[in-house]
Design a protein around this motif. Structure first.
Motif, PDB file in Angstrom:
ATOM      1  N   GLU A  18       0.628  -1.210  -0.027  1.00  0.00           N
ATOM      2  CA  GLU A  18      -0.138  -0.101   0.193  1.00  0.00           C
ATOM      3  C   GLU A  18       0.797   1.255   0.173  1.00  0.00           C
ATOM      4  OE1 GLU A  18      -3.827   1.896   2.284  1.00  0.00           O
ATOM      5  OE2 GLU A  18      -2.769   0.464   3.263  1.00  0.00           O
ATOM      6  N   GLU A  19       1.772   1.317   0.973  1.00  0.00           N
ATOM      7  CA  GLU A  19       2.784   2.625   0.901  1.00  0.00           C
ATOM      8  C   GLU A  19       3.508   2.787  -0.334  1.00  0.00           C
ATOM      9  OE1 GLU A  19       3.493   5.952   2.218  1.00  0.00           O
ATOM     10  OE2 GLU A  19       2.274   4.678   3.474  1.00  0.00           O
ATOM     11  N   ARG A  20       3.983   1.582  -1.100  1.00  0.00           N
ATOM     12  CA  ARG A  20       4.461   1.860  -2.156  1.00  0.00           C
ATOM     13  C   ARG A  20       3.492   2.351  -3.404  1.00  0.00           C
ATOM     14  NH1 ARG A  20       7.675  -3.814  -2.431  1.00  0.00           N
ATOM     15  NH2 ARG A  20       9.215  -3.386  -0.476  1.00  0.00           N
ATOM     16  N   ILE A  21       2.267   2.004  -3.503  1.00  0.00           N
ATOM     17  CA  ILE A  21       1.471   2.342  -4.375  1.00  0.00           C
ATOM     18  C   ILE A  21       0.923   3.832  -4.053  1.00  0.00           C
ATOM     19  CG2 ILE A  21      -1.157   2.004  -5.118  1.00  0.00           C
ATOM     20  CD1 ILE A  21      -0.654  -1.141  -4.693  1.00  0.00           C
ATOM     21  N   ARG A  22       0.622   4.114  -2.917  1.00  0.00           N
ATOM     22  CA  ARG A  22       0.790   5.441  -2.480  1.00  0.00           C
ATOM     23  C   ARG A  22       1.319   6.643  -2.878  1.00  0.00           C
ATOM     24  NH1 ARG A  22      -3.229   6.768   1.300  1.00  0.00           N
ATOM     25  NH2 ARG A  22      -2.809   4.747   2.406  1.00  0.00           N
ATOM     26  N   GLN A  23       2.791   6.116  -2.641  1.00  0.00           N
ATOM     27  CA  GLN A  23       3.994   7.126  -3.077  1.00  0.00           C
ATOM     28  C   GLN A  23       3.938   7.207  -4.529  1.00  0.00           C
ATOM     29  OE1 GLN A  23       7.323   5.126  -1.185  1.00  0.00           O
ATOM     30  NE2 GLN A  23       6.706   5.990   0.674  1.00  0.00           N
TER      31      GLN A  23
END
Length: 169
Positions: A80-85
């Motif tokens: 999720e954090e990678r996608i969000r960034q």
């Protein structure tokens, strides 16, 4: 759109909260009566374990609508954090899209199972109840859950990562 979604979703979720509460209460009373009967009177309730299994399945799928509508899933944030960034504008679309597709597949498969159980006149092992009734109820709850999830998408994204869950709509 948000106001319409809330006006449709609120009564659905209210009814499902009551259904979930009633199912849990019946499960509790049945478990208590079975234990008392088993240990005090040496007479357990016939088929209690099977009834509790069905009540549990219906409780889970009735409650799933509440979870889906509020987007209160337990999450493992591997990607999720990678996608969000990398693609912040598509983040919610990707996460919610995957969730909707998964719920649609679950609902579809459960509906197929209920129809198959009806066509084969399948019955439960102990009580010999029609399996299509329980499977149909679970399939119905899963379709309601999908609708609740879709209506919940019209609501604004209430949470940022790491913030506590808010109650209510």
């Amino acid at each position: 759109m948000e106001k319409l979604a809330r006006s449709i979703l609120a009564p659905i979720l209210s009814v499902l909260e009551w259904i979930s509460a009633i199912l849990i209460f019946v499960m509790m009373v049945l478990t208590f009566a079975d234990v008392v009967g088993r240990y005090l009177f040496k007479a357990p309730i016939f088929g209690a374990a099977e009834m509790i299994q069905f009540l549990l399945a219906m409780t889970i799928f009735a409650g799933l609508s509440l979870v889906n509508a509020h987007d209160d899933h337990i999450t493992v944030e591997l990607f999720e954090e990678r996608i969000r960034q990398r693609i912040p504008r598509l983040h919610r679309f990707l996460i919610q899209g995957f969730s909707v597709v998964a719920m649609a597949l679950i609902a579809w498969q459960l509906a197929e199972y209920a129809v198959e159980a009806q066509e084969r006149n399948s019955v439960t092992v102990v009580l010999e109840w029609p399996l299509s009734i329980v499977a149909g109820a679970v399939a119905g709850f899963s379709f309601i859950s999908l609708i609740a999830q879709l209506l919940g998408l019209a609501l604004p994204d209430r949470r940022e990562p790491g913030t506590p869950v808010e109650d209510g709509l």
